[in-house]
Design a protein around this motif. Sequence first.
Motif, PDB file in Angstrom:
ATOM      1  N   ASN A 147       0.886  -1.214  -0.221  1.00 53.61           N
ATOM      2  CA  ASN A 147       0.215   0.184   0.071  1.00 53.61           C
ATOM      3  C   ASN A 147       0.915   1.262   0.498  1.00 53.61           C
ATOM      4  N   ASN A 148      -0.126   2.522   0.052  1.00 53.74           N
ATOM      5  CA  ASN A 148       1.471   3.641   0.216  1.00 53.74           C
ATOM      6  C   ASN A 148       1.344   4.294   1.565  1.00 53.74           C
ATOM      7  N   VAL A 149       0.876   3.184   2.747  1.00 47.30           N
ATOM      8  CA  VAL A 149       0.818   3.721   4.405  1.00 47.30           C
ATOM      9  C   VAL A 149       1.766   4.346   4.444  1.00 47.30           C
ATOM     10  N   GLU A 150       1.758   5.575   5.091  1.00 44.97           N
ATOM     11  CA  GLU A 150       2.865   6.317   5.591  1.00 44.97           C
ATOM     12  C   GLU A 150       2.835   7.156   6.738  1.00 44.97           C
ATOM     13  N   ALA A 151       1.871   7.222   7.457  1.00 46.68           N
ATOM     14  CA  ALA A 151       1.116   7.000   9.331  1.00 46.68           C
ATOM     15  C   ALA A 151       0.006   5.875   9.315  1.00 46.68           C
ATOM     16  N   ILE A 152       0.460   5.919  10.923  1.00 46.92           N
ATOM     17  CA  ILE A 152      -0.744   5.463  11.782  1.00 46.92           C
ATOM     18  C   ILE A 152      -0.569   5.937  13.055  1.00 46.92           C
ATOM     19  N   ALA A 153      -1.872   7.218  12.751  1.00 44.66           N
ATOM     20  CA  ALA A 153      -1.750   7.608  13.386  1.00 44.66           C
ATOM     21  C   ALA A 153      -2.800   7.046  15.197  1.00 44.66           C
ATOM     22  N   GLY A 154      -1.829   6.642  15.404  1.00 43.73           N
ATOM     23  CA  GLY A 154      -1.981   6.428  17.291  1.00 43.73           C
ATOM     24  C   GLY A 154      -2.102   5.121  17.236  1.00 43.73           C
ATOM     25  N   PRO A 155      -2.123   4.448  18.299  1.00 41.45           N
ATOM     26  CA  PRO A 155      -1.695   2.819  19.040  1.00 41.45           C
ATOM     27  C   PRO A 155      -3.079   1.752  18.324  1.00 41.45           C
ATOM     28  N   LEU A 156      -2.664   0.985  17.423  1.00 39.70           N
ATOM     29  CA  LEU A 156      -3.584  -0.084  16.740  1.00 39.70           C
ATOM     30  C   LEU A 156      -3.896  -1.497  17.942  1.00 39.70           C
ATOM     31  N   ILE A 157      -4.666  -1.367  18.597  1.00 43.10           N
ATOM     32  CA  ILE A 157      -5.413  -1.967  19.619  1.00 43.10           C
ATOM     33  C   ILE A 157      -6.019  -3.384  18.894  1.00 43.10           C
ATOM     34  N   LEU A 158      -4.820  -4.431  19.282  1.00 44.06           N
ATOM     35  CA  LEU A 158      -6.006  -5.499  18.122  1.00 44.06           C
ATOM     36  C   LEU A 158      -5.313  -6.056  19.288  1.00 44.06           C
ATOM     37  N   PRO A 159      -6.290  -7.129  20.318  1.00 37.33           N
ATOM     38  CA  PRO A 159      -5.545  -7.832  21.742  1.00 37.33           C
ATOM     39  C   PRO A 159      -4.981  -9.374  20.567  1.00 37.33           C
ATOM     40  N   HIS A 160      -5.830  -9.700  19.860  1.00 34.36           N
ATOM     41  CA  HIS A 160      -4.622 -10.877  19.522  1.00 34.36           C
ATOM     42  C   HIS A 160      -4.054 -11.266  18.006  1.00 34.36           C
ATOM     43  N   LEU A 161      -3.747  -9.710  17.490  1.00 32.51           N
ATOM     44  CA  LEU A 161      -2.979  -9.734  16.794  1.00 32.51           C
ATOM     45  C   LEU A 161      -1.717 -10.076  16.560  1.00 32.51           C
ATOM     46  N   THR A 162      -1.080 -11.740  15.862  1.00 31.41           N
ATOM     47  CA  THR A 162      -0.378 -12.114  16.090  1.00 31.41           C
ATOM     48  C   THR A 162       0.518 -12.302  14.545  1.00 31.41           C
ATOM     49  N   HIS A 163       0.322 -11.355  13.968  1.00 34.34           N
ATOM     50  CA  HIS A 163       0.980 -11.084  12.172  1.00 34.34           C
ATOM     51  C   HIS A 163       0.664 -10.194  11.746  1.00 34.34           C
ATOM     52  N   MET A 164       1.246  -8.987  11.835  1.00 34.92           N
ATOM     53  CA  MET A 164       0.662  -7.862  10.689  1.00 34.92           C
ATOM     54  C   MET A 164       2.097  -7.684   9.788  1.00 34.92           C
ATOM     55  N   SER A 165       1.700  -8.365   8.350  1.00 33.26           N
ATOM     56  CA  SER A 165       2.159  -7.262   7.833  1.00 33.26           C
ATOM     57  C   SER A 165       2.721  -5.944   6.932  1.00 33.26           C
ATOM     58  N   LEU A 166       3.356  -5.037   6.472  1.00 35.70           N
ATOM     59  CA  LEU A 166       3.369  -4.086   5.906  1.00 35.70           C
ATOM     60  C   LEU A 166       4.625  -3.776   5.142  1.00 35.70           C
ATOM     61  N   GLU A 167       4.919  -5.049   4.425  1.00 35.48           N
ATOM     62  CA  GLU A 167       5.714  -4.955   2.809  1.00 35.48           C
ATOM     63  C   GLU A 167       6.151  -4.005   1.962  1.00 35.48           C
ATOM     64  N   ASN A 168       6.222  -3.562   1.560  1.00 30.80           N
ATOM     65  CA  ASN A 168       6.655  -2.621   0.311  1.00 30.80           C
ATOM     66  C   ASN A 168       5.859  -1.358   0.104  1.00 30.80           C
ATOM     67  N   ASN A 169       5.458  -1.064   1.654  1.00 30.51           N
ATOM     68  CA  ASN A 169       4.917   0.035   1.513  1.00 30.51           C
ATOM     69  C   ASN A 169       5.305   1.623   1.220  1.00 30.51           C
ATOM     70  N   LYS A 170       6.306   1.763  -0.058  1.00 28.00           N
ATOM     71  CA  LYS A 170       7.053   2.395  -0.179  1.00 28.00           C
ATOM     72  C   LYS A 170       7.089   3.762   0.668  1.00 28.00           C
ATOM     73  N   HIS A 171       5.380   3.985   0.913  1.00 25.59           N
ATOM     74  CA  HIS A 171       5.982   5.407   0.993  1.00 25.59           C
ATOM     75  C   HIS A 171       6.437   6.010   3.327  1.00 25.59           C
ATOM     76  N   LEU A 172       6.389   3.953   3.457  1.00 30.29           N
ATOM     77  CA  LEU A 172       6.370   4.162   5.003  1.00 30.29           C
ATOM     78  C   LEU A 172       7.559   4.833   5.502  1.00 30.29           C
ATOM     79  N   GLU A 173       9.264   5.311   4.114  1.00 31.22           N
ATOM     80  CA  GLU A 173      10.044   5.788   4.634  1.00 31.22           C
ATOM     81  C   GLU A 173       9.871   6.700   5.206  1.00 31.22           C
ATOM     82  N   ASN A 174       8.765   7.641   6.048  1.00 33.51           N
ATOM     83  CA  ASN A 174       8.504   8.413   5.865  1.00 33.51           C
ATOM     84  C   ASN A 174       7.671   8.950   7.665  1.00 33.51           C
ATOM     85  N   LEU A 175       7.702   7.522   7.610  1.00 30.14           N
ATOM     86  CA  LEU A 175       7.103   6.796   8.725  1.00 30.14           C
ATOM     87  C   LEU A 175       7.560   7.311  10.053  1.00 30.14           C
TER      88      LEU A 175
END
Length: 446
Positions: free
Chosen positions: A170-198
Amino acid sequence: MHLLYAFFILLSLSNGFNPNCPGRCNCDSLWSAQCYRLTEVPSSIPSTIKRLYISHRKIHHLQVTMPCSTQIVALEDSILLASGTESVENDTFKTLSTLKTLELWKNNALPASLEVLKLNDNSINVLHGSDFEGLKKLKILKLKNNLISSLSPSTFSSLVSLQSLMLDGNNVEAIAGPLILPHLTHMSLENNKHLENLSHLYLSENLLSSINGAQFLTNLTALELSQNQLQILPFRLPVKLQKLDCSNNLIQRVTAQDFQDLQDLKHLILDNNIASFFEAGALQRCSQLSNLALEQNLLLSIPLRLPGTLTRLDLKGNVIQNIAERELKDLKQLHVLNLRNNKISALDLKALEGLPHLRHLYLDGNPWNCTCSLLKVREVLMAKGTDVRGGQCAAPTEQHGESWMSSKKIMRQCEHHFHLTEKSKETKKKSKPEDPSSIRINMDDG
Ligand SMILES: *[C@@H]1O[C@H](CO)[C@@H](O)[C@H](O)[C@H]1NC(C)=O
Ligand SMILES: *[C@@H]1O[C@H](CO)[C@@H](O)[C@H](O)[C@H]1NC(C)=O
Ligand SMILES: *[C@@H]1O[C@H](CO)[C@@H](O)[C@H](O)[C@H]1NC(C)=O
Ligand SMILES: *[C@@H]1O[C@H](CO)[C@@H](O)[C@H](O)[C@H]1NC(C)=O
């Protein structure tokens, strides 16, 4: 007459404007269709339609059947679904390669029982707070290869069962605040070219057991991973990191390798882990570190060769028995040292005297052996302007339970002891006049 004219225009707009308009739909232009009382998505939507609104409570089965090449390739605005949908075919949205906004309308837009939702390979660029509302059973959410540029915690707040969140490509460049996902075991954010500014990434209160690829977040300055299941520190952290919070995990070891590139690190928070091994000099490369929090771990001693830039060292609730001079001698900037609730019974005056800026020393909750030399350490530190919190004596038996900072009984006994030592010093040094600031017992304290 005018009224009738207007009526005809309305009629022609709603019905006949687009001759290919499917039944039960109004096509008010070539690009937009609103459909009512359908039980499934119409199979022949004109290829010019960009906006499709479907609202009815009785859609049981949502599947866009036609191949993308022939139908609704242009669809880009929104799909509006009403409550009552019972199942969503896995690839329903996959064919809508130009879909930009997925507006899953109001509660129950998608069935509350849904466990897997795949929205990969679309053109979704915004996620709304309500898109996933009510999906309390959703375990897997795939949003790979869309155009999402920001994530807000409210979007995912109802996904209390989510285990896997895929946002690669995706183009994710901002994660605004805490992601509270109490059962999350896997999260992937590969190839988000805009994440370079996160710059800030909050992943606290999940079930993450590992973090990979963080080094690609080249501008990340704060990483919050509190309350997960990490057993080791994340491998290869981004070099601009200034704050790392891995408190409330299951980390056992802290090694130099974990921190070799983190020259900008200022705050390291490792409270509430099970660290029993802290390699000597592990943080030597962190030449800006000012705050090290190691509360509630299993350390047997103060780690060796900590950076001299530390202003705050928190070691409350470990199993430290002794304080050695070599452990503290480099900490010339230290303002606050917290050693509450350890197993310390005696203090080495030399170790603490070498801390010129020490302002607060917390020592309560240790099994103090209330000897007069312990009291002397306290007097020397207070004379230097350090605020010392003491605690209670565990030994000798006659002092048990007394507060070693304020017990008049102990002070009276030690006054005698100090006079003796002063006298013996005086006799040694002979002519030297008594320094009034050296050792004075303050009977009013506490
Ligand atoms: C939808 O996906 C799930 C999980 O990948 C799979 O188990 C299920 O069989 C799929 N259903 C259909 C209708 O393809
Ligand atoms: C990252 O930030 C820089 C400087 O603000 C800007 O020039 C650049 O376009 C940004 N990159 C992306 C992918 O947004
Ligand atoms: C992010 O890092 C790159 C180098 O990796 C740099 O060129 C860019 O300006 C940085 N962006 C910001 C906003 O600092
Ligand atoms: C307390 O200190 C005294 C003097 O150093 C020593 O003799 C005694 O054994 C110590 N008591 C305990 C319980 O450590």
